[in-house]
Write a protein that holds these residues in place. Structure first.
Motif, PDB file in Angstrom:
ATOM      1  N   LEU A 185       0.844  -1.200   0.000  1.00 62.04           N
ATOM      2  CA  LEU A 185       0.000   0.000   0.000  1.00 62.04           C
ATOM      3  C   LEU A 185       0.874   1.244   0.000  1.00 62.04           C
ATOM      4  O   LEU A 185       0.587   2.217  -0.713  1.00 62.04           O
ATOM      5  CB  LEU A 185      -0.918  -0.010   1.216  1.00 62.04           C
ATOM      6  CG  LEU A 185      -1.869   1.181   1.351  1.00 62.04           C
ATOM      7  CD1 LEU A 185      -2.882   1.197   0.218  1.00 62.04           C
ATOM      8  CD2 LEU A 185      -2.589   1.154   2.696  1.00 62.04           C
ATOM      9  N   LEU A 326      -6.945   3.059  -3.280  1.00 62.96           N
ATOM     10  CA  LEU A 326      -5.965   2.051  -2.910  1.00 62.96           C
ATOM     11  C   LEU A 326      -6.516   1.243  -1.748  1.00 62.96           C
ATOM     12  O   LEU A 326      -7.109   1.799  -0.820  1.00 62.96           O
ATOM     13  CB  LEU A 326      -4.640   2.703  -2.499  1.00 62.96           C
ATOM     14  CG  LEU A 326      -3.988   3.625  -3.519  1.00 62.96           C
ATOM     15  CD1 LEU A 326      -2.722   4.238  -2.942  1.00 62.96           C
ATOM     16  CD2 LEU A 326      -3.682   2.875  -4.808  1.00 62.96           C
ATOM     17  N   GLY A 328      -5.685  -1.672   1.276  1.00 61.48           N
ATOM     18  CA  GLY A 328      -4.706  -2.403   2.064  1.00 61.48           C
ATOM     19  C   GLY A 328      -5.406  -3.315   3.048  1.00 61.48           C
ATOM     20  O   GLY A 328      -6.305  -2.866   3.784  1.00 61.48           O
ATOM     21  N   SER A 333      -2.261  -5.663  -0.934  1.00 61.77           N
ATOM     22  CA  SER A 333      -2.680  -4.336  -1.396  1.00 61.77           C
ATOM     23  C   SER A 333      -3.135  -4.423  -2.839  1.00 61.77           C
ATOM     24  O   SER A 333      -2.774  -5.349  -3.577  1.00 61.77           O
ATOM     25  CB  SER A 333      -1.545  -3.315  -1.263  1.00 61.77           C
ATOM     26  OG  SER A 333      -0.491  -3.625  -2.160  1.00 61.77           O
TER      27      SER A 333
END
Length: 358
Positions: A185, A326, A328, A333
């Motif tokens: 991440l 994004l 995580g 990720s």
């Protein structure tokens, strides 16, 4: 003095969840009120999209009056000046006093600001959101380079949301970017920040502000007229002055029942509370809502209380400013438009769930 059986102080995400449950099921007996400084509250997860121009402001807010009517709860608008835990009273800035047999705090927290000398730096904190947005609109009328303090999710989302709207953005991190999150991440975030031409200064804690200069370890590291604070949470000063038992940083110490360690007639949740294993984030505040609602109902009915158990794993969804996000999770990720649509769905659903009419 106005007296209630229960006074909910602050319209944070946990209190919104409490009101929604009472509106849909059954509210406990007694006179109950919600105290809020504003007639609406913001969905914090939608702030990056709002700054990036992807959402209108109205879509990011929950109107409190309809929700309170649906829950049969009185809405009181005002700002807290002081709280007396022993007397179970709240003093408002306009001089009004409110008292209650039971109180619940969901008032959030401020942003940590380095010591500042001189008036060369305009400083704008992300919290509270209403004040931040007012200041940001003024800055947009005259775009200038700016720095952001805070290398956590808030700092990353903020930098990606406003990159391209000002001549230069520099993100300062006291340690590594996204410390404590998966390495993948972190690398994805660094890649997006580079693409958006955001300068990232890791392991560069800002110790003080001297005029228009940021200083780290007695060395000037950036000179600008504007600074955004997306730093860690800072407890509101009146909490430590209330007589409540607080931790070393001024946050209210609470038991697993979400009750104050020192004053059992007061509950505290969200960013203003201190409980081992609980992060200060929107997700954790939302997860406290069912237990808080059950326990507030229980104390008004004389029933047993439940304990809140924090989730061990946390999912991170960070908006990238372009409609994507994004993700995580543990050591894994990912990123892309699919996760952005998922994040938008979760945030919009939160607003819609709490936009009840009464």
């Amino acid at each position: 003095m106005n007296h209630h059986d229960l006074l909910l102080i602050g319209a944070g995400h946990a209190h919104l969840g409490v009101l929604r449950r009472w509106a849909l099921i059954e509210r406990p007996p007694g006179r109950i009120a919600l105290l809020s400084p504003d007639p609406q509250t913001w969905c914090s997860g939608m702030l990056p999209g709002l700054l990036a121009g992807r959402f209108p402001a109205a879509d990011c807010q929950v109107e409190l009056a309809p929700l309170c009517r649906a829950a049969k709860v009185e809405l009181i608008q005002g700002n807290v000046q002081a709280l007396s835990a022993a007397e179970q009273q709240v003093l408002l800035e306009d001089g009004r006093r409110l008292g209650a047999s039971w109180l619940s705090l969901n008032v959030g927290a401020g942003s940590v600001c380095p010591p500042q000398s001189g008036e060369g730096m305009q400083v704008l904190a992300v919290k509270p959101f209403a004040t931040f947005l007012q200041g940001w609109r003024a800055w947009q009328a005259d775009p200038q380079p700016l720095a952001i303090l805070g290398g956590g999710p808030a700092g990353v989302e903020l930098a990606l949301a406003i990159a391209g709207q000002v001549p230069q953005v520099t993100l300062f991190c006291a340690g590594p970017l996204l410390d404590g999150h998966p390495a993948g991440l972190r690398m994805r975030a660094l890649g997006h920040l580079r693409q958006r031409r955001v300068q990232v200064r890791e392991h560069c804690p800002v110790d003080r502000i001297d005029g228009d200069c940021l200083v780290s370890a007695d060395e000037p590291v950036w000179r600008t007229a504007r600074l955004l604070l997306a730093t860690g949470s800072q407890a509101l000063p009146w909490l430590a002055e209330s007589g409540l038992s607080c931790d070393s940083e001024g946050f209210v110490l609470v038991a697993p029942t979400l009750q104050s360690h020192s004053h059992g007639h007061l509950f505290a949740v969200g960013d203003c509370a201190s409980l081992p294993g609980v992060q200060r984030s929107m997700a954790y505040a939302q997860r406290q809502a069912p237990v808080l609602a059950a326990n507030l109902s229980a104390v008004l009915r004389g029933a047993p209380l439940r304990s809140y158990r924090p989730h061990r794993q946390r999912l991170a969804l960070l908006a990238t400013g372009d409609g994507g996000a994004l993700l995580g999770w543990r050591d894994w990720s990912a990123g892309g438009q699919f996760y952005g649509r998922w994040k938008d769905y979760l945030d919009r659903s939160f607003v819609q769930r709490h936009s009840l009419s009464g």
